[in-house]
Each structure stands twice: as C-alpha cells, then as structure tokens.
Design an enzyme around this catalytic site. Structure first.
Site, PDB file in Angstrom:
ATOM      1  CB  SER A   7      -0.893   0.014   1.248  1.00  0.00           C
ATOM      2  OG  SER A   7      -1.423   1.309   1.428  1.00  0.00           O
ATOM      3  CG  HIS A  32      -4.049  -1.533  -1.410  1.00  0.00           C
ATOM      4  ND1 HIS A  32      -5.167  -2.306  -1.637  1.00  0.00           N
ATOM      5  CD2 HIS A  32      -4.389  -0.676  -0.414  1.00  0.00           C
ATOM      6  CE1 HIS A  32      -6.143  -1.933  -0.820  1.00  0.00           C
ATOM      7  NE2 HIS A  32      -5.700  -0.937  -0.059  1.00  0.00           N
ATOM      8  CG  ASP A  34      -5.131   2.557   1.068  1.00  0.00           C
ATOM      9  OD1 ASP A  34      -6.090   1.781   0.991  1.00  0.00           O
ATOM     10  OD2 ASP A  34      -4.016   2.220   1.514  1.00  0.00           O
ATOM     11  CG  MET A  36      -8.057   7.510   2.473  1.00  0.00           C
ATOM     12  SD  MET A  36      -7.245   7.491   4.073  1.00  0.00           S
ATOM     13  CE  MET A  36      -6.476   5.863   4.015  1.00  0.00           C
ATOM     14  CG  HIS A  65      -9.352   0.402  -0.188  1.00  0.00           C
ATOM     15  ND1 HIS A  65      -8.747   0.143   1.031  1.00  0.00           N
ATOM     16  CD2 HIS A  65     -10.689   0.487   0.084  1.00  0.00           C
ATOM     17  CE1 HIS A  65      -9.655   0.077   1.977  1.00  0.00           C
ATOM     18  NE2 HIS A  65     -10.839   0.299   1.437  1.00  0.00           N
ATOM     19  CG  MET A  67     -11.299   3.779   2.333  1.00  0.00           C
ATOM     20  SD  MET A  67      -9.731   3.636   3.197  1.00  0.00           S
ATOM     21  CE  MET A  67      -8.637   3.547   1.792  1.00  0.00           C
ATOM     22  CG  MET A 136     -11.616  -2.709   5.392  1.00  0.00           C
ATOM     23  SD  MET A 136     -10.402  -1.611   4.631  1.00  0.00           S
ATOM     24  CE  MET A 136      -9.413  -0.949   5.878  1.00  0.00           C
ATOM     25  CG  ASP A 174      -6.379  -2.673   3.438  1.00  0.00           C
ATOM     26  OD1 ASP A 174      -5.248  -2.431   3.890  1.00  0.00           O
ATOM     27  OD2 ASP A 174      -7.053  -1.827   2.799  1.00  0.00           O
TER      28      ASP A 174
HETATM   29  C1  DX5 Z   1      -6.273   1.870   5.736  1.00  0.00           C
HETATM   30  C2  DX5 Z   1      -5.854   1.416   4.366  1.00  0.00           C
HETATM   31  C3  DX5 Z   1      -4.776   0.410   4.319  1.00  0.00           C
HETATM   32  C4  DX5 Z   1      -3.452   0.869   4.886  1.00  0.00           C
HETATM   33  C5  DX5 Z   1      -2.785  -0.311   5.476  1.00  0.00           C
HETATM   34  O1  DX5 Z   1      -7.400   2.675   5.613  1.00  0.00           O
HETATM   35  O2  DX5 Z   1      -6.965   0.855   3.678  1.00  0.00           O
HETATM   36  O3  DX5 Z   1      -4.588  -0.070   2.994  1.00  0.00           O
HETATM   37  O4  DX5 Z   1      -2.599   1.417   3.926  1.00  0.00           O
HETATM   38  O5  DX5 Z   1      -1.647   0.141   6.129  1.00  0.00           O
HETATM   39  P1  DX5 Z   1      -0.878  -0.777   7.177  1.00  0.00           P
HETATM   40  O6  DX5 Z   1      -0.368  -1.966   6.440  1.00  0.00           O
HETATM   41  O7  DX5 Z   1       0.176   0.138   7.672  1.00  0.00           O
HETATM   42  O8  DX5 Z   1      -1.876  -1.157   8.256  1.00  0.00           O
HETATM   43 ZN    ZN Z   2      -6.579  -0.079   1.674  1.00  0.00          ZN
END
Ligand code: DX5
Ligand code: ZN
Length: 215
Positions: A7, A32, A34, A36, A65, A67, A136, A174
C-alpha cells in the site's frame, strides 16, 4: 500462492516513482492505492491523477481502494486512469448493485471493502457480482494501526460461502499486516494481503525479503 499488495499510503511520497518501482521489482503482485476523501474517512490522500502516473511506471495490477462518499461520480475517472480493480465500501452508496454494474460495464474489476463494523450477512447478496472482497482488519483511514484479530473469522466465512455457492471472488485482507498476522490470514484462506507500514517503513533493499516473509 498468496499475493502481496504493498500500500503506497506508507511509501515515501517524495520518491513515489522509486518506491513503486522498487516494490514492483521486489515481487509485489498488486499495487494498493488508498483513496481517501476527508468525508467517508477523516483523512485525504490520492486521486485519479496519481493512478494515471503510476500506470506509466508499472504493469502490476493497480488495486484501487476507494474510501470516498459518494463513489459513483468518480468511477470513470479511475477507470480511465488505468485502475485494474476498483473497490468501494457498500455503505457509501444507495444503490450498490448499480455501482458494481457501472464499474463492470467499464471493463474494470470490482471489489467490495468491508469496514470492521459491517457484517458478511450485510453484503452477502452482492458476492456473486464482485471479483474481490477486502476484509478490513483496521478502521479505514490511516496506516500503521493495530491488526484487529477478531475480524479474521470473516475470511473463513467468505471462503465458505465461496465454495458453497461456487463463486470466484478473491479475498484480500487490509490493515495491520506483518509476518505474524499474515500467517493468521493465510490460515483462514486469504488470497491477497495488503501491507503498507510493514514494507515501506524499511529500507528498499529489504522489500524483497519483506514481501517474501509475508508469503
Ligand atoms: C487503511 C488502508 C490500508 C493501509 C494499510 O485505511 O486501507 O490499505 O494502507 O496500512 P498498514 O499496512 O500500515 O496497516
Ligand atoms: Zn486499503
């Protein structure tokens, strides 16, 4: 064989091109990303332009992903930017079926991400439609959180539904993945593990061994 999806949330963003090339070379299966929005989660990260740039430097699967809330108006942008899989949180959309269909109609794979508060029964009706389910194991929003072990029974629950109904989706986990928690997820039947902090907090010379240690 389990697949690893580093990620980029935890990558050195001043050197994102180098970071992604290094994990690519080190054996990452997916990248990956993320996304947001400061609305669905209390943090803001990347948009479609980052995906577009990453598309030019790697052939690995771009695993986006989302969010964000709402999802549907941004789907085309992410598909056009080169996303291979787009996952979203079903509680962000009134018409989940329509959003899944929209992603698939654009020839993109579609996933559902399950917040720790969402139960498998709440999303069971969509499982025959999707390519990926993200379990998650942290509350979405930030990297570096503690793995929520009580979430891992969702992996076996999904695995069971998959085999009873003969479905094809992959199961991705994740949040809080390290070499100990990875093992727990693999034992339960995970197909893909996302890892941010565990990989990117170490020097790039170690990425290969770190990825290997999760398998
Ligand atoms: C959290 C993300 C994850 C995050 C995981 O909202 O969806 O993908 O990057 O990070 P680690 O591996 O540090 O928990
Ligand atoms: Zn994620």
């Amino acid at each position: 064989m389990i697949k690893i999806a580093p990620s980029i949330l935890a990558a050195d963003l001043l050197n994102l091109q180098k970071e992604v090339s290094e994990v690519d070379r080190a054996g990452a299966d997916y990248i990956h990303i993320d996304v947001m929005d400061g609305n669905y989660v209390p943090n803001i990260t990347f948009g479609p332009d980052i995906v577009k740039k990453l598309r030019t430097i790697t052939n690995k699967i771009l695993d986006v992903h989302l969010m964000i809330n709402p999802v549907s108006k941004f789907i085309e942008d992410f598909v056009n930017s080169g996303a291979d899989i787009i996952s979203f949180h079903p509680e962000t959309e009134k018409n989940v079926n329509k959003t899944i269909q929209k992603i698939k109609d654009l020839n993109c794979k579609c996933g559902l991400a399950i917040h720790p508060d969402v139960r498998i029964t709440d999303i069971k009706q969509y499982l025959n439609l999707v390519d990926l389910v993200i379990v998650m194991t942290v509350v979405p929003g930030f990297g570096g959180q503690k793995f929520q072990i009580e979430q891992i029974d969702k992996i076996s629950e999904l695995k069971k539904i998959k085999s009873i109904k003969n479905l094809n989706f992959e199961i991705e986990v994740d949040g809080g993945i390290n070499n100990d928690t990875a093992k727990l997820c693999i034992d339960k039947g995970a197909d893909i593990l996302v890892a941010g902090t565990y990989i990117f907090n170490k020097p790039c010379e170690e990425y290969k061994n770190l990825i290997h240690s999760l398998k």
